[in-house]
Design an enzyme around this catalytic site. Sequence first.
Site, short mmCIF file in Angstrom:
data_model
loop_
_atom_site.label_atom_id
_atom_site.label_comp_id
_atom_site.label_asym_id
_atom_site.label_seq_id
_atom_site.Cartn_x
_atom_site.Cartn_y
_atom_site.Cartn_z
CD GLU A 1 29.54 85.62 47.16
OE1 GLU A 1 30.66 85.30 46.69
OE2 GLU A 1 28.54 85.83 46.44
CG ASP B 1 22.03 83.99 41.64
OD1 ASP B 1 21.22 84.59 42.36
OD2 ASP B 1 23.05 84.52 41.17
C1 DGY Z 1 25.43 87.11 39.99
O1 DGY Z 1 25.81 87.66 38.96
O2 DGY Z 1 26.03 86.20 40.55
C2 DGY Z 1 24.27 87.64 40.66
O3 DGY Z 1 23.83 86.84 41.71
C3 DGY Z 1 23.15 87.97 39.74
O4 DGY Z 1 22.67 89.11 40.33
#
Ligand code: DGY
Length: 420
Positions: free
Chosen positions: A393, A163
Amino acid sequence: MTRRIDTAAARDVLIANDRGGYTVPTSRLYPFQWNWDSAFVAMGWATFDEERAWRELERLVEGQWADGMVPHIVFHAPSDDYFPGPDVWGTHHSPPTSGISQPPVLASAVKFVFDHAKGADAAKRAEGLYHAALASHRWWAIARDPEGTGLVAILHPWESGMDNSPAWDEAFARVPAEPRTEIRRRDTAHVGAAMRPHDDDYRRYIHLVDIFREAGWDASALWEKAPFKVADLAINAILQRAEQDLAHLAERFGSEAEKAEISARIEKRARALSALWSEERGLYQPLDLISGARIDVSTSAGFLPLFAGLPSADQARRMAAEIVRWRGKVAHGVPSTSPFDPRFEPKRYWRGPVWGVVNYMIAEGLAAYELTEEADAIRADTRGLISSQGFAEYFDPTTGEGLGGGSFSWTAAIALLLSR
Ligand code: DGY
């Protein structure tokens, strides 16, 4: 001494995150089914529960659209723990889904599960999923490469799965930070804000969703209107690998025409991707399709063409040397952004942390080039991080600290894959 992973604990993470045939990435922070998470998770399930592995993929394609897109989120059941939910996406699909996709690991997961399957119904289930994956690869080629360049584009940073990578900084800065939808972030209620994207990023993420929703989620309208369009390496390299895995499945389940169609895409994409190699940086770099410029960035996505067997032997050795250089600068690899880049942030999501799934793909790629020592070093490092910090994560490459959500499904899946 190499640390051993607690495989029983890894299985328990998947079992605890099972919501009835699909696995949430982790409770609260990500309470639905995510596309590329689920593909890796299915491979993890395949190491101990074949039925459950098939179900994971079948539940994912319940969200597949008529045009072939496999959405990045399938909202199987409501939850207030996540923003943006189905009301913001407004896609009107049943079950509700987001309106964008994610790295297409599906065909690779189907091949993996099928290769390990013993059940009497395995061929039938693989065949159904083969057709779903084929439709999704066609969608990428038609909807995200309408000009037929061989490279598919992401229209939203969330589609890359990475992201807030610095790879998007320049292209994303052109997206107005002016959402019409009110932002009600929930992620920072679950994990520290310093590990997540900034509020300003969210204003741009949601502005894009607003534009696409108002365009009625029509693929050609999205292509027309998107102010962000990047030929990302993770998507293109993972898709290229997935096409190869689909070609294997097509030997069993496909028609002659389908086999020819898949191999034509493989050849075309290989040519287009080879133009993204940077000898100077020792990896591949993405292309900003709006400015037309190569994005001069060094991120771990730039090593993923290894996973698709794209580089020459010399290029693969050059990449291996670059990875060793990065790993020499930090305690643990492979950081998601080069630690020599001033934008490197060791704790902030995709701007520095180490991710198990990326390490898995890079190590698989290196091993296929017989760069065994380098592949083994990455695998051992990943096992060490997980066994000392648990199924986090992601991990801080400078300290090894586990970060983001805990009891994370894809980290548990990678732990199982690396323990075989
Ligand atoms: C989040 O919401 O962090 C995700 O990566 C988007 O899918």
